[in-house]
Design an enzyme around this catalytic site. Structure first.
Site, PDB file in Angstrom:
ATOM      1  N   ARG A  88     -31.089 -66.685  95.256  1.00  0.00           N
ATOM      2  CA  ARG A  88     -30.743 -67.506  94.221  1.00  0.00           C
ATOM      3  C   ARG A  88     -29.196 -67.663  93.947  1.00  0.00           C
ATOM      4  O   ARG A  88     -28.872 -68.399  93.127  1.00  0.00           O
ATOM      5  CB  ARG A  88     -31.427 -66.854  92.794  1.00  0.00           C
ATOM      6  CG  ARG A  88     -32.846 -66.388  93.115  1.00  0.00           C
ATOM      7  CD  ARG A  88     -33.354 -65.952  92.053  1.00  0.00           C
ATOM      8  NE  ARG A  88     -34.058 -66.977  90.893  1.00  0.00           N
ATOM      9  CZ  ARG A  88     -34.723 -66.810  90.078  1.00  0.00           C
ATOM     10  NH1 ARG A  88     -34.815 -65.661  89.221  1.00  0.00           N
ATOM     11  NH2 ARG A  88     -35.113 -67.708  89.384  1.00  0.00           N
ATOM     12  N   LYS A 139     -44.120 -54.148  74.929  1.00  0.00           N
ATOM     13  CA  LYS A 139     -44.377 -53.941  76.250  1.00  0.00           C
ATOM     14  C   LYS A 139     -45.038 -52.502  76.329  1.00  0.00           C
ATOM     15  O   LYS A 139     -44.627 -51.690  76.106  1.00  0.00           O
ATOM     16  CB  LYS A 139     -43.076 -53.816  77.208  1.00  0.00           C
ATOM     17  CG  LYS A 139     -43.385 -53.786  78.634  1.00  0.00           C
ATOM     18  CD  LYS A 139     -42.102 -54.119  79.409  1.00  0.00           C
ATOM     19  CE  LYS A 139     -42.405 -54.090  81.105  1.00  0.00           C
ATOM     20  NZ  LYS A 139     -41.110 -54.411  81.644  1.00  0.00           N
ATOM     21  N   GLU A 156     -28.380 -63.662  88.565  1.00  0.00           N
ATOM     22  CA  GLU A 156     -27.808 -63.488  89.834  1.00  0.00           C
ATOM     23  C   GLU A 156     -26.714 -64.237  90.473  1.00  0.00           C
ATOM     24  O   GLU A 156     -25.713 -63.828  90.955  1.00  0.00           O
ATOM     25  CB  GLU A 156     -28.870 -63.685  91.164  1.00  0.00           C
ATOM     26  CG  GLU A 156     -30.184 -62.621  91.051  1.00  0.00           C
ATOM     27  CD  GLU A 156     -31.255 -63.213  90.219  1.00  0.00           C
ATOM     28  OE1 GLU A 156     -32.260 -62.623  89.976  1.00  0.00           O
ATOM     29  OE2 GLU A 156     -31.114 -64.012  89.341  1.00  0.00           O
TER      30      GLU A 156
END
Length: 646
Positions: A405, A288, A377
């Protein structure tokens, strides 16, 4: 200031232009793409590290596959900047995430190359699998379907559900695991360690090279190609029996790990995989922030740094001569740590957002009591319920839109059992440049309809502290506190922690003719309008409801007895929101002769932009509130009558 693309990039207006280039030119394309992204984000802001990490992968995908006929589905769409630039949006890329400009994530109505809209993570495999099966039913057997999942998204349950389904199908789908070991913050959980073990295993990598060598000869083998591939796969499986390959166990043919920055090898591998039918996964290891040293070194900081000097790396921040209010997120982070020092039962939970939510403040000081569960979640909510069931004080911090969610878990695992979990809903209301997928528009409506749940919103930093302390002491039911992204209004915010009465609002300003009922931070707009109201001869009353549930019946009775015209203001959807709650109370209590005007988010999808721009579009910015009061005010109406007579 428009950024000029490099020599090759300037000629790529669609992937078909990219495919005309010889393979050796693709490295230059990648260099120019990275430079273009760095230049644009440094000036205009936006996500940063994720797209730099998938530059080679993005170019290879559009080079090998016949997009848009072949379907590429991106996960956590902030990886998709290269994709957008290569698919006809290069010249408009400077408008990325700006009001009226390009969306920061793939968006179906923005481009035919954006096959599926994404903002939340872990949806790519399910969507691509649906597309693959649909193509099969339509007889489109030559169409390829690729799901690019990464930035921590593989930890979510939905990804495993989709892989479980894909592995049992014969769908023509390729899952590319972009393994950079990061979400916004470092990945958490056993899967991270498992993937690391695979990528660092000498035995595995030696075998992997042998397998790829065999696959490279497939074209020469002719009719026996499938047999050769099957032999290679069997060898791979046999060698892994001791540690068991998770993906193979799910029925997916596993290939890799490969270097996600080796363009030649990526193109070679992707071309080989086109000839292998059925569900499969390619494990690509990337970095990244690749290509910008500072972003590689501090990947969390450079996930979305804002504007910066690309030469020095200095992130540009506004400077002020006087102390500024903190962000609500910082107030939450500092306050939960302060409370945890006094109460050893307090624990903090977040699904992969420790930096964004500021729970990282507590994680640094109390690593055993502040837990990042990864992008999961649903698990976060039920995990918090388990903590509460054993007497712990669980603060579950989730972005409002991400809480959508885990709605079933809120109802089933928390509220039906009346477990005193404390939900802190960050980014409530308009989230800004992240757009429709991230706006916390619906939580007031979907939370206040659940039995046992208290729903509150602070108007300022002090109120947030009071509500957190009240929730800690309440302990008789679940408690939900919503607050927006960004700054509060109190430079001196660290007031003593006090409790407030649950379900009790407050009078901010007594007035006449018109009453304004506000819920949460948006009430500060009314306070800021006070001088303007007075200069125009207006004197509306202002009442901070504090609680959407339970409502303050005494305060509402006081307001409806005194005023005939009431305005409700909320940074949330009008349907089912605080205005609806007030109307329900009004009808239940027979105040049918009153006029109520509701300001909030209308029944439409609001796109991206600065929060104040979106509030203006929805009609509840400062000007919208002022005009609503002026339109209702008896004094203004009388003045208009006098002017007409003259």
């Amino acid at each position: 200031m428009l950024i000029e693309p490099g020599e090759l990039l300037a000629k790529i207006n669609a992937p078909s232009d990219l495919r005309k280039l010889p393979l050796e030119k693709l490295y230059q394309v990648c260099d120019e793409l990275r430079e273009f992204i760095i230049d644009n984000v440094s000036i205009y802001g936006g996500h940063f590290g994720a797209s730099l990490g998938v530059t080679e992968l993005s170019v290879a995908l559009h080079y090998v596959y016949n997009t848009p006929y072949d379907r590429i589905v991106w996960d956590v769409g902030h990886q998709a900047y290269n994709h957008k630039i290569l698919t006809g949006r290069r010249d408009n890329f400077h408008t990325n995430r700006q009001y009226g400009g390009l969306a920061g994530f793939p968006k179906r109505d923005e481009s035919e190359y954006d096959t599926f809209g994404v903002g939340h993570s872990s949806t790519s495999i399910s969507a691509a699998l649906g597309m693959a099966i649909a193509s099969k039913e339509k007889g489109e057997h030559d169409r390829m379907h690729i799901a690019v999942i990464g930035d921590g998204s593989m930890t979510a349950g939905m990804a495993f559900e989709a892989m479980n389904h894909a592995g049992a199908s014969d769908a023509n789908i390729l899952i590319i695991l972009n393994d950079n070991r990061m979400a916004i913050d470092p990945n958490q959980g056993a899967l991270k360690d498992y993937l690391t073990d695979i990528t660092t295993s000498p035995m595995y990598n030696k075998l992997k090279d042998e397998v790829w060598n065999m696959l490279g000869k497939v074209k020469k083998i002719g009719p026996h190609a499938r047999q050769a591939v099957a032999s290679a796969e069997n060898a791979l499986k046999s060698a892994l029996l001791e540690q068991s390959n998770l993906f193979e166990a799910l029925g997916l043919r596993y290939f890799g790990p490969v270097d996600g920055h080796d363009m030649n090898h990526l193109v070679h591998v992707l071309n080989d995989l086109k000839n292998i039918p059925g569900p499969k996964i390619l494990h690509a290891v990337t970095v990244k922030g690749k290509g910008y040293a500072l972003a590689e070194k501090d990947q969390t900081k450079w996930h979305a740094p804002g504007k910066f000097d690309k030469l020095t790396g200095e992130i540009k921040k506004k400077t002020f001569s006087v102390p500024q209010p903190p962000k609500y997120q910082v107030v939450f982070g500092e306050t939960i740590l302060e409370m945890a020092k006094e109460n050893e039962k307090i624990m903090g939970i977040t699904p992969a957002m420790p930096s964004g939510s500021s729970l990282n403040i507590m994680m640094k000081a109390m690593p055993d009591r502040a837990i990042d569960v990864g992008i999961a979640e649903q698990h976060a909510v039920t995990f918090a319920a388990g903590l509460a069931a054993e007497g712990m004080v669980a603060f579950c911090n989730i972005y409002s839109s991400f809480m959508q969610r885990a709605y079933d878990q809120v109802i089933h695992d928390v509220c039906i059992q009346n477990l005193p979990v404390i939900f802190c809903l960050d980014r409530a209301g308009f989230a800004g440049a992240d757009g429709a997928t991230h706006h916390g528009a619906y939580d007031i409506a979907f939370m206040r309809c659940i039995p046992n749940l208290v729903v509150a919103a602070p108007m300022n930093e002090a109120e947030l502290r009071y509500m957190m302390k009240t929730a800690e002491q309440h302990r008789t039911s679940p408690f939900c506190i919503r607050y927006p992204r960004g700054q509060g209004v109190m430079p001196e915010w660290r007031v003593p922690l006090e409790t407030i009465e649950v379900g009790k609002g407050r009078t901010v300003h007594e007035g006449e003719d018109v009453a304004i009922l506000t819920f949460g931070h948006i009430g500060n707009y009314v306070v800021q309008l006070r001088d303007r109201f007075q200069s125009e001869g207006l004197n509306p009353g202002h009442y901070d409801l504090r609680f959407a549930k339970p409502l303050d019946h005494d305060l509402l009775k006081e307001v409806f007895d005194k005023y005939d015209k009431i305005i409700t203001v909320e940074d949330g959807c009008l349907q089912g929101g605080i205005g609806s709650a007030v109307l329900e109370w009004m009808m239940d209590n027979q105040y049918t002769n009153k006029r109520v005007v509701r300001l909030g988010i209308p029944d439409t999808i609001i796109e991206h932009g600065e929060q104040i721009e979106l509030q203006a579009e929805a009609g509840f910015d400062h000007e919208g509130i002022f005009q609503a009061v002026a339109n209702l005010s008896e004094k203004v109406q009388n003045a208009e009558v006098i002017l007409e007579k003259k």
